[in-house]
Design a protein around this motif. Structure first.
Motif, mmCIF file in Angstrom:
data_model
loop_
_atom_site.group_PDB
_atom_site.id
_atom_site.type_symbol
_atom_site.label_atom_id
_atom_site.label_comp_id
_atom_site.label_asym_id
_atom_site.label_seq_id
_atom_site.Cartn_x
_atom_site.Cartn_y
_atom_site.Cartn_z
ATOM 1 N N LEU A 86 0.851 -1.208 0.000
ATOM 2 C CA LEU A 86 0.000 0.000 0.000
ATOM 3 C C LEU A 86 0.882 1.252 0.000
ATOM 4 C CD1 LEU A 86 -2.795 -0.843 2.629
ATOM 5 C CD2 LEU A 86 -3.122 -0.508 0.177
ATOM 6 N N GLU A 87 1.932 1.224 0.830
ATOM 7 C CA GLU A 87 2.859 2.361 0.894
ATOM 8 C C GLU A 87 3.603 2.519 -0.423
ATOM 9 O OE1 GLU A 87 4.166 1.162 5.331
ATOM 10 O OE2 GLU A 87 5.712 2.225 4.187
ATOM 11 N N GLU A 88 4.049 1.386 -0.984
ATOM 12 C CA GLU A 88 4.853 1.452 -2.213
ATOM 13 C C GLU A 88 4.023 1.981 -3.373
ATOM 14 O OE1 GLU A 88 8.099 -2.080 -1.250
ATOM 15 O OE2 GLU A 88 6.499 -2.447 -2.700
ATOM 16 N N MET A 89 2.772 1.546 -3.471
ATOM 17 C CA MET A 89 1.967 1.919 -4.624
ATOM 18 C C MET A 89 1.373 3.326 -4.484
ATOM 19 S SD MET A 89 -0.942 -0.258 -6.621
ATOM 20 C CE MET A 89 0.192 -1.383 -7.353
ATOM 21 N N TYR A 90 0.984 3.699 -3.276
ATOM 22 C CA TYR A 90 0.269 4.972 -3.111
ATOM 23 C C TYR A 90 1.069 6.026 -2.364
ATOM 24 C CZ TYR A 90 -3.762 2.346 -4.727
ATOM 25 O OH TYR A 90 -4.615 1.589 -5.480
ATOM 26 N N GLY A 91 2.300 5.711 -1.979
ATOM 27 C CA GLY A 91 3.104 6.648 -1.198
ATOM 28 C C GLY A 91 2.707 6.580 0.265
ATOM 29 N N GLN A 92 3.538 7.167 1.138
ATOM 30 C CA GLN A 92 3.276 7.080 2.577
ATOM 31 C C GLN A 92 1.919 7.666 2.937
ATOM 32 O OE1 GLN A 92 6.448 8.782 4.934
ATOM 33 N NE2 GLN A 92 7.318 6.786 5.396
ATOM 34 N N ARG A 93 1.621 8.826 2.368
ATOM 35 C CA ARG A 93 0.398 9.527 2.707
ATOM 36 C C ARG A 93 -0.839 8.823 2.152
ATOM 37 N NH1 ARG A 93 -0.651 14.935 4.232
ATOM 38 N NH2 ARG A 93 -2.700 15.584 3.469
ATOM 39 N N GLY A 94 -0.792 8.478 0.861
ATOM 40 C CA GLY A 94 -1.928 7.803 0.240
ATOM 41 C C GLY A 94 -2.159 6.428 0.845
ATOM 42 N N GLY A 95 -1.055 5.721 1.095
ATOM 43 C CA GLY A 95 -1.159 4.393 1.691
ATOM 44 C C GLY A 95 -1.743 4.445 3.088
ATOM 45 N N ARG A 96 -1.365 5.503 3.817
ATOM 46 C CA ARG A 96 -1.878 5.662 5.181
ATOM 47 C C ARG A 96 -3.396 5.835 5.167
ATOM 48 N NH1 ARG A 96 0.500 10.767 7.903
ATOM 49 N NH2 ARG A 96 -0.926 11.728 6.426
ATOM 50 N N GLY A 97 -3.884 6.676 4.249
ATOM 51 C CA GLY A 97 -5.331 6.918 4.140
ATOM 52 C C GLY A 97 -6.088 5.638 3.830
ATOM 53 N N LEU A 98 -5.568 4.864 2.895
ATOM 54 C CA LEU A 98 -6.243 3.610 2.526
ATOM 55 C C LEU A 98 -6.204 2.614 3.677
ATOM 56 C CD1 LEU A 98 -4.930 3.217 -1.129
ATOM 57 C CD2 LEU A 98 -7.314 3.539 -0.440
ATOM 58 N N ASP A 140 13.080 -1.106 9.780
ATOM 59 C CA ASP A 140 13.816 0.075 9.324
ATOM 60 C C ASP A 140 12.910 1.191 8.792
ATOM 61 O OD1 ASP A 140 12.942 -1.249 7.131
ATOM 62 O OD2 ASP A 140 14.881 -1.311 6.098
ATOM 63 N N ALA A 141 11.638 1.170 9.175
ATOM 64 C CA ALA A 141 10.758 2.262 8.754
ATOM 65 C C ALA A 141 11.162 3.536 9.494
ATOM 66 C CB ALA A 141 9.303 1.918 9.065
ATOM 67 N N ASP A 142 10.968 4.704 8.880
ATOM 68 C CA ASP A 142 11.343 5.949 9.559
ATOM 69 C C ASP A 142 10.180 6.571 10.323
ATOM 70 O OD1 ASP A 142 9.976 6.629 7.306
ATOM 71 O OD2 ASP A 142 11.390 8.165 6.613
ATOM 72 N N LYS A 143 8.949 6.011 10.112
ATOM 73 C CA LYS A 143 7.769 6.465 10.858
ATOM 74 C C LYS A 143 6.949 5.233 11.204
ATOM 75 C CE LYS A 143 7.166 10.914 8.534
ATOM 76 N NZ LYS A 143 6.878 11.338 7.172
ATOM 77 N N PRO A 144 6.031 5.354 12.181
ATOM 78 C CA PRO A 144 5.132 4.223 12.462
ATOM 79 C C PRO A 144 4.342 3.851 11.207
ATOM 80 C CG PRO A 144 4.962 5.882 14.188
ATOM 81 C CD PRO A 144 5.807 6.481 13.100
ATOM 82 N N VAL A 145 4.027 2.569 11.055
ATOM 83 C CA VAL A 145 3.391 2.116 9.804
ATOM 84 C C VAL A 145 2.092 1.334 10.013
ATOM 85 C CG1 VAL A 145 5.580 2.048 8.537
ATOM 86 C CG2 VAL A 145 4.803 -0.008 9.741
ATOM 87 N N CYS A 146 1.631 1.196 11.264
ATOM 88 C CA CYS A 146 0.527 0.253 11.506
ATOM 89 C C CYS A 146 -0.839 0.948 11.488
ATOM 90 C CB CYS A 146 0.771 -0.490 12.813
ATOM 91 S SG CYS A 146 2.370 -1.315 12.765
ATOM 92 N N PHE A 147 -1.149 1.561 10.352
ATOM 93 C CA PHE A 147 -2.383 2.359 10.256
ATOM 94 C C PHE A 147 -3.627 1.491 10.146
ATOM 95 C CE2 PHE A 147 1.002 5.230 8.933
ATOM 96 C CZ PHE A 147 0.807 6.219 9.881
ATOM 97 N N ILE A 148 -3.467 0.249 9.700
ATOM 98 C CA ILE A 148 -4.626 -0.645 9.704
ATOM 99 C C ILE A 148 -5.086 -0.845 11.148
ATOM 100 C CG2 ILE A 148 -5.427 -3.002 9.219
ATOM 101 C CD1 ILE A 148 -3.478 -3.048 6.833
ATOM 102 N N ALA A 149 -4.121 -0.985 12.051
ATOM 103 C CA ALA A 149 -4.450 -1.153 13.472
ATOM 104 C C ALA A 149 -5.062 0.126 14.047
ATOM 105 C CB ALA A 149 -3.194 -1.551 14.258
ATOM 106 N N VAL A 150 -4.564 1.282 13.617
ATOM 107 C CA VAL A 150 -5.132 2.556 14.074
ATOM 108 C C VAL A 150 -6.597 2.664 13.631
ATOM 109 C CG1 VAL A 150 -5.027 5.081 13.849
ATOM 110 C CG2 VAL A 150 -2.915 3.766 14.090
ATOM 111 N N GLY A 151 -6.857 2.322 12.353
ATOM 112 C CA GLY A 151 -8.228 2.385 11.832
ATOM 113 C C GLY A 151 -9.155 1.436 12.573
ATOM 114 N N LEU A 152 -8.659 0.239 12.857
ATOM 115 C CA LEU A 152 -9.441 -0.733 13.638
ATOM 116 C C LEU A 152 -9.814 -0.154 14.999
ATOM 117 C CD1 LEU A 152 -7.662 -4.180 13.213
ATOM 118 C CD2 LEU A 152 -10.124 -3.875 13.300
ATOM 119 N N LEU A 153 -8.835 0.453 15.660
ATOM 120 C CA LEU A 153 -9.089 1.030 16.979
ATOM 121 C C LEU A 153 -10.072 2.192 16.885
ATOM 122 C CD1 LEU A 153 -5.561 0.945 18.604
ATOM 123 C CD2 LEU A 153 -7.664 0.052 19.621
#
Ligand SMILES: [Zn+2]
Length: 193
Positions: A51-63, A142-155
């Motif tokens: 998701l991050e690779e295809m849509y970028g950090q911001r777009g992937g985060r939203g999805l 080795d991510a430079d920011k947190p990446v677990c937005f699916i878990a954030v959305g679930l919460l």
């Protein structure tokens, strides 16, 4: 989660993600909806990374946020102890009591039915929801920011369900994907709306 991603991105969008994640065998072939522990955390993580690779950090985060929300709404809402949040006796409880009951119930479901071990701690103004083995960032460090937005959305969607419609600030403060020991989510007790 796959169904939720399909709802959010469309079938072609999800197929492209599954190809990018080297999981083409899942196209039109989702695992059966049972509780067998047969879906590898590494595959969840590969989908999230794609998701991050295809849509970028911001777009992937939203999805990912939307997919996490849809996963709760479609799959978890009527599950186990969480189903009780729809009862009148639960609905009349004060908000902080709903959270005090609901968040550990959610954590317990994940700990029981999956290899995702989750704990909850209550502090003065916030709850700390900690995932000790996290499927979303599995195998990454080795991510430079947190990446677990699916878990954030679930919460977020889970809290909306528990509270009867409120939105809460949920912030991932530590992430195994960044090299931290756990994935940690800070949930403010006061809703934003
Ligand atoms: Zn994680």
């Amino acid at each position: 989660m796959l169904q939720a991603l399909e709802d959010v991105m469309g079938k072609n969008g999800l197929n492209a993600i599954l190809n990018l994640a080297h999981l083409p065998h899942l196209i039109d072939n989702y695992p059966t909806g049972n509780l067998a522990k047969e879906f590898d955390f590494a595959d969840v993580s590969a989908i999230n990374l794609s998701l991050e690779e295809m849509y970028g950090q911001r777009g992937g985060r939203g999805l990912a946020l939307r997919a996490g929300r849809a996963t709760f709404a479609d799959a978890l809402r009527n599950f186990g102890a969480l189903a009780g949040a729809g009862d009148l006796a639960f609905k009349v409880l004060p908000l902080h009591v709903k959270m005090r009951i609901g968040l550990p119930a959610m954590a317990k479901i994940f700990s029981q039915v999956s290899d995702q071990k989750t704990t909850v701690e209550e502090h003065q103004d916030e709850f700390i929801y900690t995932i000790h083995r996290c499927p979303v960032c599995w195998g990454r460090s080795d991510a430079d920011k947190p990446v677990c937005f699916i878990a954030v959305g679930l919460l977020q969607e889970g809290l909306k369900w528990l509270s009867g419609g409120n939105e809460f600030r949920v912030n991932e403060s530590r992430c195994i994907g960044m090299g931290d020991e756990v994935c940690e989510f800070i949930i403010q007790k006061t809703p934003i709306s």
